[in-house]
Design a protein around this motif. Sequence first.
Motif, short mmCIF file in Angstrom:
data_model
loop_
_atom_site.label_atom_id
_atom_site.label_comp_id
_atom_site.label_asym_id
_atom_site.label_seq_id
_atom_site.Cartn_x
_atom_site.Cartn_y
_atom_site.Cartn_z
N LEU A 240 42.92 11.17 60.86
CA LEU A 240 41.48 10.89 60.88
C LEU A 240 40.80 11.18 59.55
N GLU A 241 41.08 12.32 58.98
CA GLU A 241 40.40 12.73 57.75
C GLU A 241 40.69 11.83 56.56
N PRO A 242 41.96 11.57 56.23
CA PRO A 242 42.22 10.68 55.07
C PRO A 242 41.72 9.26 55.27
N VAL A 248 34.81 5.71 53.64
CA VAL A 248 33.50 6.02 53.07
C VAL A 248 33.49 5.93 51.55
N ILE A 249 34.49 6.55 50.91
CA ILE A 249 34.49 6.66 49.44
C ILE A 249 34.95 5.37 48.77
N GLU A 250 36.10 4.86 49.17
CA GLU A 250 36.67 3.69 48.51
C GLU A 250 36.09 2.37 49.03
N MET A 251 35.93 2.28 50.34
CA MET A 251 35.44 1.03 50.92
C MET A 251 33.91 0.99 50.93
N SER A 268 47.89 1.77 59.68
CA SER A 268 48.45 2.56 58.59
C SER A 268 47.57 2.48 57.35
N LEU A 269 47.26 3.63 56.79
CA LEU A 269 46.41 3.67 55.60
C LEU A 269 47.12 3.04 54.40
#
Length: 317
Positions: A240-242, A248-251, A268-269
């Motif tokens: 959840l965290e990554p 939020v940060i990259e997208m 998958s991230l």
Amino acid sequence: MLETPHSHHLSTTNHYPKPPIPNPRTKLLHFHSKPTSIISLPPKPHKSQQLHSPHTPNSIPPSPPNADFQQKLIYLDSIGIDFLSLLSSHPPILSTCITSIKSTISLLYSVGLTPPDLRRAASMCPEILTAATSALVPVFTFLLREAHVQGRDLRHVIHRRPRLLICSVELQLRPTLYFLQSTVGVCKVNKLTYLLSCSVESKLIPRIEYFQQLGFSYKDTIAMFRRFPSLFCYSIKENLEPKFNYFVIEMGRNLKELKDFPHYFSFSLENRIKPRHKQCVEKKVCLSLPVMLKSSEEQFRDRLEVFYSSSMPEELL
């Protein structure tokens, strides 16, 4: 009748009535309503298999430890379970008598499990093999009568989550069922039985609190878990965290998208989210989360090309 610890102090003239021995064959489950399925304990062992006191006339002494060890090794090997490997992962199997193990496996066979199912269950949760049938029957009763699992689906339920069988109905299964139904509002828990082995205090509630800390209201958080209950299964630190940080940060996207599509956390991230997002950035196209993540690789590339080469708006919501 087994000799009591103080029986050698009793006078031979003092005789006590023998307590009645319950017959397991008549020990059936009783419900408030007519059951859809009845599970009975395995048949009562033959008299020649019962243990007697060494001081009782004509008694049959118990098997020596070495013989019991060999019997367990041969029996478990016959269904494809390596006893020595099992012993290293679950030492209590050594002190569990062969009769108890056979009774447990007979009960599992009676609800539809197959040898491959047993091998999988033993590798994932070896405690099942040392569980008494008297502890397993209440779990099956709970699944059938309270979680409304169909009898034909019991095999699938246990195959997917063997650990259910060693959970306490009173302390684990029933409280989780009540939480999912009354707090989260999940209707068809029989389709989500794998969640019943989760602890409300240590697993379910912390995940709800985590999303509230991210800025979601309690109402929106509950709606997310009701829409996608598997969200409860994901690790906060490893999943959840990554994924949330990247969102939020990259997208740089809005929380409302996660509220509407919590399935985002199931992808998958590294293999799905990052590559597809980068392709969208390169093409200067912003696809909705479902369009970006749910489509196949070929569909994704085709759709990306269409929006890139056409005069349609760059954002598809």
